[in-house]
Motif scaffolding. Structure first.
Motif, PDB file in Angstrom:
ATOM      1  N   GLU A 195       0.832  -1.206   0.000  1.00  3.56           N
ATOM      2  CA  GLU A 195       0.000   0.000   0.000  1.00  3.56           C
ATOM      3  C   GLU A 195       0.868   1.257   0.000  1.00  3.56           C
ATOM      4  OE1 GLU A 195      -3.627   2.109   2.505  1.00  3.56           O
ATOM      5  OE2 GLU A 195      -2.677   0.331   3.346  1.00  3.56           O
ATOM      6  N   LEU A 196       1.902   1.253   0.814  1.00  7.12           N
ATOM      7  CA  LEU A 196       2.810   2.401   0.874  1.00  7.12           C
ATOM      8  C   LEU A 196       3.461   2.648  -0.484  1.00  7.12           C
ATOM      9  CD1 LEU A 196       4.336   4.602   2.397  1.00  7.12           C
ATOM     10  CD2 LEU A 196       5.907   2.846   3.226  1.00  7.12           C
ATOM     11  N   GLU A 197       3.943   1.600  -1.112  1.00 10.21           N
ATOM     12  CA  GLU A 197       4.587   1.751  -2.424  1.00 10.21           C
ATOM     13  C   GLU A 197       3.595   2.250  -3.475  1.00 10.21           C
ATOM     14  OE1 GLU A 197       7.410   2.173  -5.152  1.00 10.21           O
ATOM     15  OE2 GLU A 197       7.726   1.778  -3.029  1.00 10.21           O
ATOM     16  N   ALA A 198       2.392   1.732  -3.453  1.00  9.31           N
ATOM     17  CA  ALA A 198       1.372   2.154  -4.425  1.00  9.31           C
ATOM     18  C   ALA A 198       1.028   3.632  -4.244  1.00  9.31           C
ATOM     19  CB  ALA A 198       0.119   1.298  -4.283  1.00  9.31           C
ATOM     20  N   GLU A 199       0.879   4.060  -3.001  1.00  9.70           N
ATOM     21  CA  GLU A 199       0.553   5.468  -2.743  1.00  9.70           C
ATOM     22  C   GLU A 199       1.723   6.381  -3.099  1.00  9.70           C
ATOM     23  OE1 GLU A 199      -2.452   6.650  -2.114  1.00  9.70           O
ATOM     24  OE2 GLU A 199      -3.214   4.600  -2.082  1.00  9.70           O
ATOM     25  N   ARG A 200       2.936   5.930  -2.840  1.00 14.99           N
ATOM     26  CA  ARG A 200       4.113   6.723  -3.240  1.00 14.99           C
ATOM     27  C   ARG A 200       4.150   6.888  -4.760  1.00 14.99           C
ATOM     28  NH1 ARG A 200       8.863   4.104   0.490  1.00 14.99           N
ATOM     29  NH2 ARG A 200       8.597   5.478   2.280  1.00 14.99           N
ATOM     30  N   GLN A 201       3.866   5.818  -5.475  1.00 12.85           N
ATOM     31  CA  GLN A 201       3.858   5.892  -6.933  1.00 12.85           C
ATOM     32  C   GLN A 201       2.776   6.848  -7.433  1.00 12.85           C
ATOM     33  OE1 GLN A 201       3.580   1.866  -8.389  1.00 12.85           O
ATOM     34  NE2 GLN A 201       5.705   1.414  -7.903  1.00 12.85           N
ATOM     35  N   ARG A 202       1.587   6.772  -6.821  1.00 12.53           N
ATOM     36  CA  ARG A 202       0.501   7.695  -7.199  1.00 12.53           C
ATOM     37  C   ARG A 202       0.924   9.138  -6.958  1.00 12.53           C
ATOM     38  NH1 ARG A 202      -4.605   6.804  -4.033  1.00 12.53           N
ATOM     39  NH2 ARG A 202      -5.224   8.617  -5.210  1.00 12.53           N
ATOM     40  N   MET A 203       1.525   9.388  -5.800  1.00  8.19           N
ATOM     41  CA  MET A 203       1.949  10.736  -5.458  1.00  8.19           C
ATOM     42  C   MET A 203       3.032  11.224  -6.428  1.00  8.19           C
ATOM     43  SD  MET A 203       3.178  12.281  -1.788  1.00  8.19           S
ATOM     44  CE  MET A 203       4.779  11.482  -1.784  1.00  8.19           C
ATOM     45  N   ASN A 204       3.996  10.363  -6.748  1.00  3.73           N
ATOM     46  CA  ASN A 204       5.056  10.748  -7.682  1.00  3.73           C
ATOM     47  C   ASN A 204       4.509  11.046  -9.071  1.00  3.73           C
ATOM     48  OD1 ASN A 204       7.058  10.535  -5.750  1.00  3.73           O
ATOM     49  ND2 ASN A 204       7.589   8.442  -6.286  1.00  3.73           N
ATOM     50  N   GLU A 205       3.583  10.221  -9.520  1.00  2.00           N
ATOM     51  CA  GLU A 205       2.986  10.450 -10.845  1.00  2.00           C
ATOM     52  C   GLU A 205       2.200  11.757 -10.867  1.00  2.00           C
ATOM     53  OE1 GLU A 205       2.035  10.376 -14.688  1.00  2.00           O
ATOM     54  OE2 GLU A 205       3.490   9.064 -13.721  1.00  2.00           O
ATOM     55  N   LEU A 206       1.410  11.988  -9.852  1.00  2.00           N
ATOM     56  CA  LEU A 206       0.667  13.249  -9.775  1.00  2.00           C
ATOM     57  C   LEU A 206       1.632  14.424  -9.732  1.00  2.00           C
ATOM     58  CD1 LEU A 206      -1.934  14.877  -9.482  1.00  2.00           C
ATOM     59  CD2 LEU A 206      -1.827  14.439  -7.007  1.00  2.00           C
ATOM     60  N   GLY A 207       2.700  14.308  -8.959  1.00  2.00           N
ATOM     61  CA  GLY A 207       3.691  15.380  -8.886  1.00  2.00           C
ATOM     62  C   GLY A 207       4.319  15.667 -10.239  1.00  2.00           C
ATOM     63  N   VAL A 213       0.561   9.166   2.631  1.00  2.00           N
ATOM     64  CA  VAL A 213       1.876   8.515   2.603  1.00  2.00           C
ATOM     65  C   VAL A 213       2.584   8.719   3.942  1.00  2.00           C
ATOM     66  CG1 VAL A 213       4.187   8.595   1.563  1.00  2.00           C
ATOM     67  CG2 VAL A 213       2.162   8.532   0.102  1.00  2.00           C
ATOM     68  N   ASP A 214       2.509   9.920   4.488  1.00  2.00           N
ATOM     69  CA  ASP A 214       3.124  10.177   5.788  1.00  2.00           C
ATOM     70  C   ASP A 214       2.550   9.248   6.858  1.00  2.00           C
ATOM     71  OD1 ASP A 214       4.670  12.197   4.714  1.00  2.00           O
ATOM     72  OD2 ASP A 214       3.446  13.832   5.533  1.00  2.00           O
ATOM     73  N   GLN A 215       1.236   9.081   6.873  1.00  2.00           N
ATOM     74  CA  GLN A 215       0.604   8.207   7.864  1.00  2.00           C
ATOM     75  C   GLN A 215       1.027   6.750   7.676  1.00  2.00           C
ATOM     76  OE1 GLN A 215      -1.180   9.120  10.594  1.00  2.00           O
ATOM     77  NE2 GLN A 215      -0.499  11.145   9.954  1.00  2.00           N
ATOM     78  N   LEU A 216       1.134   6.314   6.436  1.00  2.00           N
ATOM     79  CA  LEU A 216       1.577   4.948   6.164  1.00  2.00           C
ATOM     80  C   LEU A 216       3.021   4.735   6.617  1.00  2.00           C
ATOM     81  CD1 LEU A 216      -0.027   4.398   2.649  1.00  2.00           C
ATOM     82  CD2 LEU A 216      -0.671   3.246   4.777  1.00  2.00           C
ATOM     83  N   VAL A 217       3.871   5.725   6.392  1.00  2.00           N
ATOM     84  CA  VAL A 217       5.271   5.640   6.830  1.00  2.00           C
ATOM     85  C   VAL A 217       5.328   5.545   8.352  1.00  2.00           C
ATOM     86  CG1 VAL A 217       7.454   6.911   6.999  1.00  2.00           C
ATOM     87  CG2 VAL A 217       6.262   6.755   4.800  1.00  2.00           C
ATOM     88  N   ILE A 218       4.532   6.334   9.034  1.00  2.00           N
ATOM     89  CA  ILE A 218       4.500   6.291  10.495  1.00  2.00           C
ATOM     90  C   ILE A 218       4.062   4.912  10.976  1.00  2.00           C
ATOM     91  CG2 ILE A 218       3.271   7.162  12.533  1.00  2.00           C
ATOM     92  CD1 ILE A 218       3.271   9.929  11.054  1.00  2.00           C
ATOM     93  N   ARG A 219       3.008   4.368  10.379  1.00  2.00           N
ATOM     94  CA  ARG A 219       2.558   3.022  10.754  1.00  2.00           C
ATOM     95  C   ARG A 219       3.656   1.998  10.525  1.00  2.00           C
ATOM     96  NH1 ARG A 219      -2.591   1.681   7.533  1.00  2.00           N
ATOM     97  NH2 ARG A 219      -1.960  -0.389   8.158  1.00  2.00           N
ATOM     98  N   TYR A 220       4.306   2.088   9.376  1.00  2.00           N
ATOM     99  CA  TYR A 220       5.368   1.158   9.028  1.00  2.00           C
ATOM    100  C   TYR A 220       6.507   1.236  10.045  1.00  2.00           C
ATOM    101  CZ  TYR A 220       8.990  -1.173   6.296  1.00  2.00           C
ATOM    102  OH  TYR A 220       9.990  -2.014   5.879  1.00  2.00           O
ATOM    103  N   GLN A 221       6.927   2.450  10.376  1.00  2.00           N
ATOM    104  CA  GLN A 221       8.025   2.637  11.326  1.00  2.00           C
ATOM    105  C   GLN A 221       7.659   2.117  12.717  1.00  2.00           C
ATOM    106  OE1 GLN A 221      11.135   3.506  10.750  1.00  2.00           O
ATOM    107  NE2 GLN A 221      10.674   3.675   8.590  1.00  2.00           N
ATOM    108  N   ARG A 222       6.427   2.326  13.134  1.00  2.00           N
ATOM    109  CA  ARG A 222       5.988   1.815  14.436  1.00  2.00           C
ATOM    110  C   ARG A 222       6.036   0.293  14.473  1.00  2.00           C
ATOM    111  NH1 ARG A 222       0.932   5.896  15.437  1.00  2.00           N
ATOM    112  NH2 ARG A 222       2.170   7.613  16.268  1.00  2.00           N
ATOM    113  N   ILE A 223       5.567  -0.332  13.413  1.00  2.00           N
ATOM    114  CA  ILE A 223       5.584  -1.793  13.346  1.00  2.00           C
ATOM    115  C   ILE A 223       7.017  -2.305  13.374  1.00  2.00           C
ATOM    116  CG2 ILE A 223       5.094  -3.782  11.862  1.00  2.00           C
ATOM    117  CD1 ILE A 223       2.520  -2.273  10.991  1.00  2.00           C
TER     118      ILE A 223
END
Length: 61
Positions: free
Chosen positions: A7-19, A42-52
């Motif tokens: 999910e994080l990778e997919a959202e990063r790709q969406r954000m990069n493409e939009l950018g 993406v920020d929220q997903l990164v935070i979740r990932y780092q916590r895990i």
């Protein structure tokens, strides 16, 4: 964990493409609502990932 990574990778790709599209059109990234929402997601997903990851490291000790 793998689902979160995908999910994080997919959202990063969406954000990069939009950018890229916004920059090609000379739009401000900071003022574009969808870009701001994607960035926050993406920020929220990164935070979740780092916590895990942190919890997993603690459990290994």
């Amino acid at each position: 964990m793998k689902d979160l990574e995908r999910e994080l990778e997919a959202e990063r790709q969406r954000m990069n493409e939009l950018g890229r599209r916004l920059m090609e059109q000379s739009h401000s990234l900071a003022e574009h609502q969808e870009m701001q929402e994607l960035s926050q997601k993406v920020d929220q997903l990164v935070i979740r990932y780092q916590r895990i990851k942190h919890i997993q490291k603690q459990q290994e000790r």
